[in-house]
Design an enzyme around this catalytic site. Structure first.
Site, mmCIF file in Angstrom:
data_model
loop_
_atom_site.group_PDB
_atom_site.id
_atom_site.type_symbol
_atom_site.label_atom_id
_atom_site.label_comp_id
_atom_site.label_asym_id
_atom_site.label_seq_id
_atom_site.Cartn_x
_atom_site.Cartn_y
_atom_site.Cartn_z
ATOM 1 N N ALA A 50 0.839 -1.207 0.000
ATOM 2 C CA ALA A 50 0.000 0.000 0.000
ATOM 3 C C ALA A 50 0.873 1.257 0.000
ATOM 4 O O ALA A 50 1.987 1.238 0.533
ATOM 5 C CB ALA A 50 -0.896 0.008 1.240
ATOM 6 N N ASP A 51 0.370 2.324 -0.603
ATOM 7 C CA ASP A 51 1.047 3.618 -0.456
ATOM 8 C C ASP A 51 0.248 4.456 0.555
ATOM 9 O O ASP A 51 -0.761 3.988 1.092
ATOM 10 C CB ASP A 51 1.225 4.321 -1.811
ATOM 11 N N SER A 52 0.714 5.679 0.812
ATOM 12 C CA SER A 52 0.084 6.462 1.879
ATOM 13 C C SER A 52 -1.383 6.760 1.568
ATOM 14 O O SER A 52 -2.223 6.815 2.466
ATOM 15 C CB SER A 52 0.853 7.762 2.111
#
Lengths: 78, 245
Positions: free
Chosen positions: A35-37
């Site tokens: 996941a990214d932010s």
């Protein structure tokens, strides 16, 4: 697995498009599930919607793994 | 090129000159169009004229609850908004030293805060669908400034900074955020100018004429299209050469 854990797991699988067997309790959204932010923000919003709970920003920051999310929601609903 | 068949668009301020042209152009390219405005009769007339693929969403953008409801209603009724055109805007001009709090607040509320709130309602579903086009209609004066319009210019400059920030945040979701900055366009807003003001403006426009709503809406069509996928955080200036930025 509890009902909450199952529902959390489903959201994570749907949202991140990862295999179910990778979504273990200790799996980190960013380190293990890619996941990214922005994904983490979206996951928090999805949890809020699914469980009708409010997750404040500082609490959201401490939700790093699938297990963290389950624990937070269980507490919030207790 | 620029085929919008099946795309769902919401245009705010579609009862005004430029907004109406934007709605017409998006519709002509095949989009399903939601018309927002305050003047219901004008919206209904435009909807009747366009025929199919049109929805009408009256709302007062100065009312925060109505802004939220507008986003929810458009998302539900259109079945997901792919293209959001934040076009609605008001002016309350006056020299700065005499500008009232009310005139400042009213312009910022409608021109900028409502954009933030409506865009927030519609961005998340766009991110989820991994597709979206957010197009904010700013103004040349948001970049150059204009005496007597400190509130309006601040709101329009704010829109550009807002767009650039949002563009960076959601680029990976294939949601683009761009601005179109019209110069002087024939509309009710510029119709309020007197002849002397108009003459002065013409002198500053290399093309020696005002632009038309259609010349603005064609830039919007481009940004709304899938062909513009690699454009984000930009401002397209449509101003007859009045400012070359």
């Amino acid at each position: 697995m509890s009902d909450i854990a199952e529902r959390v797991k489903k959201i994570v699988i749907d949202h991140l498009g990862v295999d179910a067997d990778k979504v273990s309790e200790g799996a980190s959204f960013i380190d293990d599930l890619g996941a990214d932010s922005l994904d983490t923000v979206e996951l928090v919003m999805a949890f809020e919607e699914e469980f009708g709970v409010e997750i404040p920003d500082d609490a959201a920051d401490s939700i790093l793994t699938v297990g963290d999310a389950v624990k937070f929601i269980e507490k919030a609903q207790a | 090129m620029f085929d919008l068949s099946g795309r769902k668009a919401l245009v705010t301020g579609a009862s005004g000159g430029i907004g109406e042209e934007i709605a017409r152009s998006l519709h002509a390219q095949g989009a399903i169009v939601g018309l927002h405005g305050t003047r219901v009769e004008k919206l209904e007339a435009l909807a009747n004229e366009l025929g199919e693929r049109v929805h009408v969403f009256p709302a007062n953008l100065a009312d925060r609850a109505e802004v939220k409801a507008l986003g929810e209603k458009a998302e539900a009724e259109l079945g997901g908004v792919d293209i959001l055109v934040n076009n609605a805007g008001i002016t309350k001009d006056g020299l700065f030293v005499r500008m009232s709090d009310e005139d400042w607040d009213a312009v910022l509320e409608v021109n900028l805060t409502s954009v933030f709130r409506l865009t927030r309602e519609l961005t998340h579903p766009m991110m989820r669908r991994r597709y979206g086009r957010i197009i904010n209609i700013t103004s040349i004066v948001g970049v150059t400034g204009n005496p007597g319009q400190a509130n309006y210019c601040a709101s329009k400059a704010g829109m550009i900074g807002f767009s650039k920030s949002l563009a960076q945040e959601i680029a990976t979701r294939n949601v683009t955020v761009n601005c179109v900055a019209p110069g002087f366009i024939e509309s009710a807003m510029t119709g309020k100018l007197n002849d002397k003001q108009k003459e002065a403006i013409m002198g500053a426009i290399p093309m020696k004429r005002m632009g038309t709503g259609a010349e603005v809406s064609s830039a919007v069509v481009y940004l709304a299209s899938s062909e513009a996928a690699y454009m984000t955080g930009q401002t397209l200036h449509v101003n007859g050469g009045m400012a070359m930025i």
